[in-house]
Design a protein around this motif. Structure first.
Motif, PDB file in Angstrom:
ATOM      1  N   CYS A  12       0.736  -1.183  -0.135  1.00  0.00           N
ATOM      2  CA  CYS A  12      -0.050   0.116   0.102  1.00  0.00           C
ATOM      3  C   CYS A  12       0.732   1.203   0.077  1.00  0.00           C
ATOM      4  CB  CYS A  12      -0.939  -0.023   1.094  1.00  0.00           C
ATOM      5  SG  CYS A  12      -2.118   1.414   1.473  1.00  0.00           S
ATOM      6  N   ARG A  18       5.974   3.052   0.489  1.00  0.00           N
ATOM      7  CA  ARG A  18       5.053   1.740   0.203  1.00  0.00           C
ATOM      8  C   ARG A  18       5.393   0.713   1.539  1.00  0.00           C
ATOM      9  NH1 ARG A  18       6.292   3.832  -4.392  1.00  0.00           N
ATOM     10  NH2 ARG A  18       4.814   3.635  -6.266  1.00  0.00           N
ATOM     11  N   PRO A  55     -10.201   0.005  -5.327  1.00  0.00           N
ATOM     12  CA  PRO A  55      -9.169   1.014  -5.664  1.00  0.00           C
ATOM     13  C   PRO A  55      -9.302   1.268  -7.198  1.00  0.00           C
ATOM     14  CG  PRO A  55      -8.397  -1.454  -5.832  1.00  0.00           C
ATOM     15  CD  PRO A  55      -9.619  -1.204  -5.163  1.00  0.00           C
TER      16      PRO A  55
END
Length: 87
Positions: A12, A18, A55
């Protein structure tokens, strides 16, 4: 005995960093396996946060089975190349 063929990870991006959020040992590298992983992820997000995981953008390494699974599960997501694998 062989336990797994791969360690599949989902990361993520938060504030340009990340973080790994899912690690899955898999015995197969096929669409069904990836669909199962993504469905469990969606279910856990719904249970934990009461939200639907939809997403807008997914970065993936273009493994055909994983790309098809993303398209099956996350219909609205734009798919792009993986900056981790292609950098």
């Amino acid at each position: 005995p062989k336990i797994a063929n791969q360690l599949y990870s989902i990361h993520c991006k938060v504030h340009n960093a990340r973080f790994p959020v899912v690690l899955a040992l898999t015995t197969e590298k096929n669409q069904e396996t990836y669909v199962d992983i993504f469905n469990v992820l969606r279910e856990k997000v719904r249970e934990k946060f009461g939200e639907s995981l939809e997403p807008n953008y997914i970065s993936i390494n273009y493994e055909t089975a994983a790309v098809h699974a993303v398209k099956d599960i996350f219909h609205l997501a734009q798919i792009a190349d993986c900056s981790f694998h292609f950098s």
